[in-house]
Design a protein around this motif. Structure first.
Motif, PDB file in Angstrom:
ATOM      1  N   ALA A  70       3.377  -2.901  -8.260  1.00  0.00           N
ATOM      2  CA  ALA A  70       3.061  -1.636  -7.283  1.00  0.00           C
ATOM      3  C   ALA A  70       3.152  -0.291  -8.398  1.00  0.00           C
ATOM      4  O   ALA A  70       1.800   0.632  -8.838  1.00  0.00           O
ATOM      5  CB  ALA A  70       3.344  -1.200  -5.602  1.00  0.00           C
ATOM      6  N   ASP A  74      -0.098   1.864 -10.139  1.00  0.00           N
ATOM      7  CA  ASP A  74      -0.024   3.330 -10.328  1.00  0.00           C
ATOM      8  C   ASP A  74      -0.816   3.568 -11.614  1.00  0.00           C
ATOM      9  O   ASP A  74      -1.537   4.229 -11.894  1.00  0.00           O
ATOM     10  CB  ASP A  74       1.064   3.874 -10.047  1.00  0.00           C
ATOM     11  N   ALA A  79      -5.692   1.893  -6.504  1.00  0.00           N
ATOM     12  CA  ALA A  79      -4.754   2.162  -4.530  1.00  0.00           C
ATOM     13  C   ALA A  79      -4.687   0.901  -4.603  1.00  0.00           C
ATOM     14  O   ALA A  79      -3.952   0.967  -3.756  1.00  0.00           O
ATOM     15  CB  ALA A  79      -6.069   3.050  -3.985  1.00  0.00           C
ATOM     16  N   ARG A  80      -5.962  -0.100  -4.767  1.00  0.00           N
ATOM     17  CA  ARG A  80      -5.653  -1.285  -3.895  1.00  0.00           C
ATOM     18  C   ARG A  80      -6.037  -2.506  -5.519  1.00  0.00           C
ATOM     19  O   ARG A  80      -7.503  -1.585  -5.395  1.00  0.00           O
ATOM     20  CB  ARG A  80      -6.488  -1.553  -2.643  1.00  0.00           C
ATOM     21  N   HIS A 100       3.847  -3.769   0.382  1.00  0.00           N
ATOM     22  CA  HIS A 100       3.112  -2.452  -0.146  1.00  0.00           C
ATOM     23  C   HIS A 100       1.483  -3.027   0.726  1.00  0.00           C
ATOM     24  O   HIS A 100       0.609  -3.063   0.078  1.00  0.00           O
ATOM     25  CB  HIS A 100       3.217  -2.136  -1.311  1.00  0.00           C
ATOM     26  N   PRO A 101       1.263  -3.204   2.332  1.00  0.00           N
ATOM     27  CA  PRO A 101       0.028  -3.635   2.828  1.00  0.00           C
ATOM     28  C   PRO A 101      -0.875  -2.803   2.378  1.00  0.00           C
ATOM     29  O   PRO A 101      -2.104  -3.018   2.512  1.00  0.00           O
ATOM     30  CB  PRO A 101       0.616  -3.705   4.022  1.00  0.00           C
ATOM     31  N   ASP A 102      -1.056  -1.623   2.157  1.00  0.00           N
ATOM     32  CA  ASP A 102      -1.530  -0.976   1.229  1.00  0.00           C
ATOM     33  C   ASP A 102      -2.208  -0.733  -0.060  1.00  0.00           C
ATOM     34  O   ASP A 102      -3.323  -0.213   0.250  1.00  0.00           O
ATOM     35  CB  ASP A 102      -1.527   0.652   1.670  1.00  0.00           C
ATOM     36  N   ARG A 103      -1.917  -1.633  -0.414  1.00  0.00           N
ATOM     37  CA  ARG A 103      -2.055  -1.921  -1.832  1.00  0.00           C
ATOM     38  C   ARG A 103      -2.774  -2.217  -2.126  1.00  0.00           C
ATOM     39  O   ARG A 103      -3.449  -3.533  -3.191  1.00  0.00           O
ATOM     40  CB  ARG A 103      -1.010  -1.536  -2.894  1.00  0.00           C
ATOM     41  N   ALA A 105      -5.685  -5.364  -1.382  1.00  0.00           N
ATOM     42  CA  ALA A 105      -7.682  -5.305  -0.679  1.00  0.00           C
ATOM     43  C   ALA A 105      -7.548  -6.685  -0.302  1.00  0.00           C
ATOM     44  O   ALA A 105      -8.487  -6.906   0.101  1.00  0.00           O
ATOM     45  CB  ALA A 105      -8.401  -5.285  -1.523  1.00  0.00           C
ATOM     46  N   ARG A 197      -3.756  -8.994   8.377  1.00  0.00           N
ATOM     47  CA  ARG A 197      -5.382  -8.553   8.027  1.00  0.00           C
ATOM     48  C   ARG A 197      -5.860  -8.490   6.868  1.00  0.00           C
ATOM     49  O   ARG A 197      -7.014  -7.883   7.063  1.00  0.00           O
ATOM     50  CB  ARG A 197      -5.017  -7.771   9.120  1.00  0.00           C
ATOM     51  N   THR A 198      -5.429  -9.243   5.846  1.00  0.00           N
ATOM     52  CA  THR A 198      -6.512  -9.225   4.808  1.00  0.00           C
ATOM     53  C   THR A 198      -6.306 -10.266   4.548  1.00  0.00           C
ATOM     54  O   THR A 198      -5.975 -11.344   4.685  1.00  0.00           O
ATOM     55  CB  THR A 198      -4.729  -8.986   3.572  1.00  0.00           C
ATOM     56  N   THR A 262     -10.239   1.785  -4.118  1.00  0.00           N
ATOM     57  CA  THR A 262     -10.476   2.774  -4.473  1.00  0.00           C
ATOM     58  C   THR A 262      -9.664   3.208  -5.528  1.00  0.00           C
ATOM     59  O   THR A 262      -8.402   2.728  -5.593  1.00  0.00           O
ATOM     60  CB  THR A 262     -10.042   4.371  -3.389  1.00  0.00           C
TER      61      THR A 262
END
Length: 265
Positions: A70, A74, A79-80, A100-103, A105, A197-198, A262
């Protein structure tokens, strides 16, 4: 946290990150990275903490390694990203997806397992004996690499692949290698698979005796919507069959044409 070092190719609004195995490093992906990175994408390959030019971590476990990844995202302004993980790198990709699922894609999980730590104690002892035992007896990392690397590849592997893999493993600091191997023993992300869900691609080597194809096929079956494919290679499939590996990754990434990654401000 200081970000790990990475190498990079390409440019664009989407990104993938190649995560190497316990015997690898960013240098080993120098030729592979441009091949798997489509036009309009950034391709990164990291040196795992303690490997190559990356600083070591005070404690090596999968959570700390996921946090280090992560930090790399950064530092790279991402972001991903799609994580392309080979062997231990595939296990780490699962850890990052859970922590860190939001990172994340997308995931490409190659020649890995969802739960090394779930193996029987006898199998773990055997693994440690083969992977760390020679170091305890005075062998060098090169001695160890010469012993273990040839057993990882399939029958059609080019001698150059073995030679380069031995040279790469020989450069790993013994303490970093020991710490990474010990971390493997506690890895278990089986509970994560059904919740993913990726978009996910799972790739196996037909002749892989380390992460057997049936294990990867069953892992793919537990991940909603995952695609499974088998390559004519051993455990070092990305390097034994780089064209086939790149073709599978490119086909998977075509689905991201309208889902750009993004960037952080």
């Amino acid at each position: 946290m200081t970000a790990p070092r990475w190498i990079e190719t390409g440019e664009g609004p989407r990104a993938l990150v190649f995560l190497h195995g316990v015997s690898g490093g960013a240098a080993g992906a120098a030729g592979l990275l441009p091949a798997i990175t489509p036009a309009g994408w950034r391709g990164l390959a990291w040196d795992m903490p303690g490997y190559g030019r990356s600083a070591s971590l005070p404690q090596v476990d999968f959570d700390s390694l996921a946090d280090a990844l992560a930090a790399l995202l950064d530092a790279a302004g991402l972001a991903r990203a799609v994580l392309v993980g080979h062997s231990m790198g595939g296990m780490l990709a699962l850890q990052v997806a859970a922590r860190h699922p939001d990172r994340v894609a997308g995931l490409v999980l190659a020649c890995c397992t969802p739960a090394f730590g779930a193996q029987a104690a006898a199998l773990q002892r055997d693994f440690l004996a083969r992977r760390i035992g020679p170091l305890d007896e005075g062998a060098s990392m090169r001695d160890l690499a010469i012993e273990v690397i040839p057993s990882m590849v399939g029958p059609a592997a080019e001698p150059l692949v073995v030679h380069e893999a031995v040279d790469l493993m020989a450069e790993i600091p013994p303490a970093s290698y020991r710490a990474a191997v010990q971390a493997l023993l506690h890895f278990d992300q089986r509970a994560t698979l059904g919740r993913l869900r990726t978009p996910t691609l799972v790739l196996a080597g037909r002749h892989d005796t380390v992460s057997r194809p049936l294990v990867l096929q069953r892992m793919a079956e537990r991940i909603p919507g995952a695609r499974f494919a088998e390559l004519d290679a051993g455990h070092l499939a990305p390097f034994e069959a780089p064209e086939d590996f790149a073709r599978e990754v490119h086909g998977f990434l075509e689905g991201f044409d309208h889902a750009p990654v993004t960037f952080l401000l």
